[in-house]
Design a protein around this motif. Structure first.
Motif, PDB file in Angstrom:
ATOM      1  N   ALA A  41       5.217  16.845  14.084  1.00 62.01           N
ATOM      2  CA  ALA A  41       6.296  15.855  14.008  1.00 62.01           C
ATOM      3  C   ALA A  41       6.159  15.031  12.738  1.00 62.01           C
ATOM      4  CB  ALA A  41       6.247  14.960  15.232  1.00 62.01           C
ATOM      5  N   LYS A  42       7.242  14.929  11.986  1.00 59.79           N
ATOM      6  CA  LYS A  42       7.229  14.130  10.767  1.00 59.79           C
ATOM      7  C   LYS A  42       7.569  12.677  11.062  1.00 59.79           C
ATOM      8  CE  LYS A  42       7.948  17.910   7.653  1.00 59.79           C
ATOM      9  NZ  LYS A  42       8.509  18.358   6.407  1.00 59.79           N
ATOM     10  N   ILE A  43       8.294  12.426  12.150  1.00 59.00           N
ATOM     11  CA  ILE A  43       8.607  11.063  12.575  1.00 59.00           C
ATOM     12  C   ILE A  43       8.077  10.889  13.993  1.00 59.00           C
ATOM     13  CG2 ILE A  43      10.462   9.461  13.127  1.00 59.00           C
ATOM     14  CD1 ILE A  43      12.050  10.631  10.842  1.00 59.00           C
ATOM     15  N   LYS A  44       7.308   9.816  14.201  1.00 51.20           N
ATOM     16  CA  LYS A  44       6.680   9.578  15.490  1.00 51.20           C
ATOM     17  C   LYS A  44       7.054   8.204  16.032  1.00 51.20           C
ATOM     18  CE  LYS A  44       2.594  12.324  14.397  1.00 51.20           C
ATOM     19  NZ  LYS A  44       1.123  12.316  14.298  1.00 51.20           N
ATOM     20  N   LYS A  45       6.795   7.999  17.310  1.00 48.76           N
ATOM     21  CA  LYS A  45       7.036   6.712  17.951  1.00 48.76           C
ATOM     22  C   LYS A  45       6.226   5.630  17.236  1.00 48.76           C
ATOM     23  CE  LYS A  45       6.576   4.461  22.436  1.00 48.76           C
ATOM     24  NZ  LYS A  45       6.196   4.638  23.844  1.00 48.76           N
ATOM     25  N   GLY A  46       6.870   4.490  16.965  1.00 49.19           N
ATOM     26  CA  GLY A  46       6.187   3.385  16.295  1.00 49.19           C
ATOM     27  C   GLY A  46       6.375   3.363  14.790  1.00 49.19           C
TER      28      GLY A  46
ATOM     29  N   ALA B  18      10.308   5.126   6.411  1.00 48.61           N
ATOM     30  CA  ALA B  18      10.246   4.068   5.401  1.00 48.61           C
ATOM     31  C   ALA B  18       8.930   4.197   4.642  1.00 48.61           C
ATOM     32  CB  ALA B  18      10.352   2.706   6.057  1.00 48.61           C
ATOM     33  N   ASP B  19       9.019   4.235   3.313  1.00 48.82           N
ATOM     34  CA  ASP B  19       7.844   4.353   2.455  1.00 48.82           C
ATOM     35  C   ASP B  19       6.958   3.119   2.660  1.00 48.82           C
ATOM     36  OD1 ASP B  19       6.085   4.280   0.141  1.00 48.82           O
ATOM     37  OD2 ASP B  19       7.356   5.876  -0.672  1.00 48.82           O
ATOM     38  N   PRO B  20       5.644   3.295   2.886  1.00 50.45           N
ATOM     39  CA  PRO B  20       4.769   2.148   3.108  1.00 50.45           C
ATOM     40  C   PRO B  20       4.728   1.178   1.921  1.00 50.45           C
ATOM     41  CG  PRO B  20       3.612   4.207   3.590  1.00 50.45           C
ATOM     42  CD  PRO B  20       4.936   4.568   3.013  1.00 50.45           C
ATOM     43  N   LYS B  21       4.939   1.688   0.704  1.00 48.56           N
ATOM     44  CA  LYS B  21       4.889   0.842  -0.490  1.00 48.56           C
ATOM     45  C   LYS B  21       6.194   0.121  -0.758  1.00 48.56           C
ATOM     46  CE  LYS B  21       1.533   2.096  -3.986  1.00 48.56           C
ATOM     47  NZ  LYS B  21       1.195   2.982  -5.064  1.00 48.56           N
ATOM     48  N   THR B  22       7.306   0.862  -0.780  1.00 49.72           N
ATOM     49  CA  THR B  22       8.591   0.294  -1.203  1.00 49.72           C
ATOM     50  C   THR B  22       9.529  -0.047  -0.053  1.00 49.72           C
ATOM     51  OG1 THR B  22       9.617   2.473  -1.401  1.00 49.72           O
ATOM     52  CG2 THR B  22       8.500   1.616  -3.353  1.00 49.72           C
ATOM     53  N   GLY B  23       9.375   0.608   1.086  1.00 48.47           N
ATOM     54  CA  GLY B  23      10.282   0.373   2.207  1.00 48.47           C
ATOM     55  C   GLY B  23      11.529   1.245   2.158  1.00 48.47           C
ATOM     56  N   ALA B  24      11.710   2.018   1.084  1.00 46.62           N
ATOM     57  CA  ALA B  24      12.857   2.918   0.967  1.00 46.62           C
ATOM     58  C   ALA B  24      12.603   4.191   1.766  1.00 46.62           C
ATOM     59  CB  ALA B  24      13.099   3.268  -0.499  1.00 46.62           C
TER      60      ALA B  24
ATOM     61  N   VAL C 238      -2.995  14.695   7.608  1.00 47.43           N
ATOM     62  CA  VAL C 238      -2.324  13.393   7.587  1.00 47.43           C
ATOM     63  C   VAL C 238      -0.929  13.521   6.976  1.00 47.43           C
ATOM     64  CG1 VAL C 238      -4.434  12.018   7.461  1.00 47.43           C
ATOM     65  CG2 VAL C 238      -3.347  12.779   5.358  1.00 47.43           C
ATOM     66  N   ARG C 239      -0.051  12.624   7.403  1.00 48.35           N
ATOM     67  CA  ARG C 239       1.295  12.572   6.827  1.00 48.35           C
ATOM     68  C   ARG C 239       1.247  11.740   5.550  1.00 48.35           C
ATOM     69  NH1 ARG C 239       5.034  10.059  11.125  1.00 48.35           N
ATOM     70  NH2 ARG C 239       3.258   8.691  11.320  1.00 48.35           N
ATOM     71  N   VAL C 240       1.968  12.208   4.522  1.00 49.39           N
ATOM     72  CA  VAL C 240       1.987  11.525   3.237  1.00 49.39           C
ATOM     73  C   VAL C 240       3.424  11.334   2.800  1.00 49.39           C
ATOM     74  CG1 VAL C 240       1.304  11.726   0.799  1.00 49.39           C
ATOM     75  CG2 VAL C 240      -0.223  12.553   2.585  1.00 49.39           C
ATOM     76  N   ALA C 241       3.763  10.130   2.298  1.00 46.91           N
ATOM     77  CA  ALA C 241       5.101   9.846   1.793  1.00 46.91           C
ATOM     78  C   ALA C 241       5.270  10.559   0.455  1.00 46.91           C
ATOM     79  CB  ALA C 241       5.286   8.344   1.610  1.00 46.91           C
ATOM     80  N   VAL C 242       6.355  11.320   0.298  1.00 43.45           N
ATOM     81  CA  VAL C 242       6.578  12.099  -0.912  1.00 43.45           C
ATOM     82  C   VAL C 242       6.828  11.179  -2.117  1.00 43.45           C
ATOM     83  CG1 VAL C 242       8.145  13.739  -2.013  1.00 43.45           C
ATOM     84  CG2 VAL C 242       7.388  14.133   0.311  1.00 43.45           C
ATOM     85  N   LYS C 243       7.580  10.090  -1.945  1.00 42.37           N
ATOM     86  CA  LYS C 243       7.929   9.209  -3.064  1.00 42.37           C
ATOM     87  C   LYS C 243       6.728   8.529  -3.685  1.00 42.37           C
ATOM     88  CE  LYS C 243      12.737   7.951  -2.514  1.00 42.37           C
ATOM     89  NZ  LYS C 243      13.711   6.907  -2.207  1.00 42.37           N
ATOM     90  N   SER C 244       5.845   7.959  -2.866  1.00 44.63           N
ATOM     91  CA  SER C 244       4.731   7.186  -3.411  1.00 44.63           C
ATOM     92  C   SER C 244       3.384   7.917  -3.334  1.00 44.63           C
ATOM     93  CB  SER C 244       4.605   5.858  -2.664  1.00 44.63           C
ATOM     94  OG  SER C 244       4.262   6.073  -1.321  1.00 44.63           O
ATOM     95  N   GLY C 245       3.286   8.959  -2.524  1.00 46.17           N
ATOM     96  CA  GLY C 245       2.026   9.650  -2.347  1.00 46.17           C
ATOM     97  C   GLY C 245       1.074   8.903  -1.421  1.00 46.17           C
ATOM     98  N   GLU C 246       1.572   7.848  -0.781  1.00 40.14           N
ATOM     99  CA  GLU C 246       0.774   7.005   0.106  1.00 40.14           C
ATOM    100  C   GLU C 246       0.577   7.681   1.463  1.00 40.14           C
ATOM    101  OE1 GLU C 246      -0.647   2.790   0.320  1.00 40.14           O
ATOM    102  OE2 GLU C 246       0.213   3.905  -1.334  1.00 40.14           O
ATOM    103  N   ALA C 247      -0.632   7.643   2.006  1.00 39.89           N
ATOM    104  CA  ALA C 247      -0.922   8.204   3.330  1.00 39.89           C
ATOM    105  C   ALA C 247      -0.315   7.310   4.408  1.00 39.89           C
ATOM    106  CB  ALA C 247      -2.405   8.351   3.539  1.00 39.89           C
ATOM    107  N   ILE C 248       0.313   7.907   5.409  1.00 42.17           N
ATOM    108  CA  ILE C 248       0.967   7.156   6.486  1.00 42.17           C
ATOM    109  C   ILE C 248       0.034   7.005   7.676  1.00 42.17           C
ATOM    110  CG2 ILE C 248       2.911   7.181   8.091  1.00 42.17           C
ATOM    111  CD1 ILE C 248       4.316   8.854   5.776  1.00 42.17           C
ATOM    112  N   ASP C 249      -0.750   8.035   7.955  1.00 45.29           N
ATOM    113  CA  ASP C 249      -1.605   8.053   9.147  1.00 45.29           C
ATOM    114  C   ASP C 249      -3.008   7.511   8.908  1.00 45.29           C
ATOM    115  OD1 ASP C 249       0.371   9.124  10.765  1.00 45.29           O
ATOM    116  OD2 ASP C 249      -0.126  11.166  10.177  1.00 45.29           O
ATOM    117  N   GLY C 250      -3.243   6.897   7.772  1.00 48.19           N
ATOM    118  CA  GLY C 250      -4.557   6.299   7.578  1.00 48.19           C
ATOM    119  C   GLY C 250      -5.382   6.894   6.562  1.00 48.19           C
TER     120      GLY C 250
END
Length: 106
Positions: free
Chosen positions: A4-9, A74-80, A94-106
Motif C-alpha cells: 500500500a502506498k497510502i495508509k491509515k494515518g 503529502a510530502d513530509p518536507k513541503t506538504g505538496a 520503506v516508503r519514500v517521497a519521490v519529490k524530496s527523497g524523504e523517507a515516510i516510514d522512518g
C-alpha cells in the motif's frame, strides 16, 4: 497484491474533484474498492428521521469514501502532493517521497 502506498494515518492532498487542494488525514483505506476516507474531505449530508436512539433527527454530515487516485501523499518536507516509491534501507522496505527523497516510514 502490491504494498500500500497510502495508509491509515497518512496526510494526503486532494489532487482533483470538488475538494481539490484540501488536505487531511486518512481515516480508513478500502483497498478492494480502491477508495480512501479522508477527514474533512468529501463530506456528504444524510437526512435522518428521528429515532429512539436519536430523537432529534436532523442532518448528519460524514466523510464519504473517494477514489484513491484522487489523492496524493503529502510530502513530509513541503506538504505538496507527491508520488511514492519503495526503497530498501537497513534491510527494511520503506516508503519514500519521490519529490524530496524523504523517507515516510522512518
Amino acid at each position: 497484491m502490491s504494498a500500500a502506498k497510502i495508509k491509515k494515518g497518512d496526510n494526503v492532498v486532494v489532487r482533483s474533484g470538488k475538494d481539490k487542494g484540501r488536505t487531511g488525514e486518512v481515516l480508513s483505506v478500502l483497498p478492494k474498492e480502491g477508495k480512501v476516507v479522508v477527514a474533512g474531505v468529501n463530506v456528504a449530508a444524510r437526512h435522518r428521521k428521528p429515532t429512539q436512539a436519536n430523537p432529534q433527527g436532523g442532518i448528519e454530515r460524514r466523510e464519504a469514501p473517494m477514489a484513491i487516485s484522487k489523492v496524493g501523499l503529502a510530502d513530509p518536507k513541503t506538504g505538496a502532493a507527491t508520488r511514492v516509491r519503495f526503497e530498501i534501507k537497513d534491510g527494511k522496505k520503506v516508503r519514500v517521497a519521490v519529490k524530496s527523497g524523504e523517507a515516510i516510514d522512518g
